[in-house]
Motif scaffolding. Structure first.
Motif, PDB file in Angstrom:
ATOM      1  N   TRP A  95      -1.325   6.467   2.536  1.00 27.74           N
ATOM      2  CA  TRP A  95      -0.708   5.399   3.305  1.00 27.74           C
ATOM      3  C   TRP A  95       0.735   5.724   3.673  1.00 27.74           C
ATOM      4  O   TRP A  95       1.226   5.322   4.720  1.00 27.74           O
ATOM      5  CB  TRP A  95      -0.753   4.086   2.527  1.00 27.74           C
ATOM      6  N   HIS A  98      -0.277   4.049  -2.146  1.00 29.02           N
ATOM      7  CA  HIS A  98      -1.723   4.110  -2.246  1.00 29.02           C
ATOM      8  C   HIS A  98      -2.331   5.180  -1.348  1.00 29.02           C
ATOM      9  O   HIS A  98      -1.742   5.609  -0.357  1.00 29.02           O
ATOM     10  CB  HIS A  98      -2.332   2.767  -1.851  1.00 29.02           C
ATOM     11  N   LEU A 103       0.811  -1.209   0.000  1.00 30.41           N
ATOM     12  CA  LEU A 103       0.000   0.000   0.000  1.00 30.41           C
ATOM     13  C   LEU A 103       0.850   1.267   0.000  1.00 30.41           C
ATOM     14  O   LEU A 103       0.320   2.376   0.098  1.00 30.41           O
ATOM     15  CB  LEU A 103      -0.912  -0.007   1.232  1.00 30.41           C
ATOM     16  N   TYR A 140     -10.014   5.400  -7.077  1.00 30.28           N
ATOM     17  CA  TYR A 140      -9.844   4.122  -6.392  1.00 30.28           C
ATOM     18  C   TYR A 140     -10.104   2.958  -7.343  1.00 30.28           C
ATOM     19  O   TYR A 140     -11.085   2.956  -8.074  1.00 30.28           O
ATOM     20  CB  TYR A 140     -10.794   4.047  -5.198  1.00 30.28           C
ATOM     21  N   SER A 154      -9.191   1.485  -2.244  1.00 31.76           N
ATOM     22  CA  SER A 154      -7.755   1.719  -2.369  1.00 31.76           C
ATOM     23  C   SER A 154      -7.411   2.052  -3.809  1.00 31.76           C
ATOM     24  O   SER A 154      -8.002   1.499  -4.743  1.00 31.76           O
ATOM     25  CB  SER A 154      -7.000   0.466  -1.925  1.00 31.76           C
ATOM     26  N   GLY A 155      -6.448   2.949  -3.962  1.00 33.81           N
ATOM     27  CA  GLY A 155      -5.991   3.295  -5.295  1.00 33.81           C
ATOM     28  C   GLY A 155      -4.626   3.918  -5.252  1.00 33.81           C
ATOM     29  O   GLY A 155      -4.213   4.457  -4.216  1.00 33.81           O
ATOM     30  N   LEU A 156      -3.918   3.865  -6.346  1.00 31.44           N
ATOM     31  CA  LEU A 156      -2.613   4.495  -6.420  1.00 31.44           C
ATOM     32  C   LEU A 156      -2.767   6.010  -6.326  1.00 31.44           C
ATOM     33  O   LEU A 156      -3.714   6.577  -6.870  1.00 31.44           O
ATOM     34  CB  LEU A 156      -1.910   4.129  -7.716  1.00 31.44           C
ATOM     35  N   LYS A 157      -1.844   6.637  -5.652  1.00 26.99           N
ATOM     36  CA  LYS A 157      -1.859   8.095  -5.580  1.00 26.99           C
ATOM     37  C   LYS A 157      -1.786   8.657  -6.994  1.00 26.99           C
ATOM     38  O   LYS A 157      -1.052   8.175  -7.842  1.00 26.99           O
ATOM     39  CB  LYS A 157      -0.674   8.590  -4.762  1.00 26.99           C
TER      40      LYS A 157
END
Length: 125
Positions: A53, A32, A29, A112, A98-101
């Motif tokens: 995160w 994320h 994460l 997300y 959740s998702g990548l920045k």
């Protein structure tokens, strides 16, 4: 892939508190953002709050920022949503995501890629 599992929902009375958990597994994460969304019957899904995160920066929707708090336990890959002074209008299914920045706002669901199954929160008056 990131797998997300929410827990901690339930039926409470107005003014009570609940703590939701979101356990993540799969990819790291580290890069994320994780978020909490909720969907009430007859309403659109809405952003509740989120956390970066890597550094723990948190974000909140205005209606909950004085009552809810997001935290994380990086060692356990778990995010929490502490909800205090609950109101009947907080009744909803709560989802973690959740998702990548990215450059997208943390408040948009398009930021997300992974979603949990949701946990029901019901607040009686």
């Amino acid at each position: 892939q990131v797998q997300l599992v929410e827990s901690g929902g339930g039926l409470v009375q107005a003014g009570d508190s609940l703590r939701l958990s979101c356990a993540a597994s799969g990819r790291t994460l580290r890069f994320h953002i994780l978020g909490w969304f909720r969907k009430a019957p007859g309403k659109e899904r809405e952003f509740v709050g989120g956390i970066r995160w890597d550094d723990g920066t948190t974000y909140y929707e205005d209606s909950v920022k004085d009552r809810f708090a997001i935290s994380r336990d990086a060692a356990k890959n778990t995010m929490f949503l502490q909800m205090n002074s609950l109101k009947p209008e907080d009744t909803a299914v709560y989802y973690c995501a959740s998702g990548l920045k990215s450059t997208m706002s943390v408040a948009t669901s398009r930021a997300y890629s992974y979603w949990g199954q949701g946990t029901q929160v019901a607040v009686s008056s």
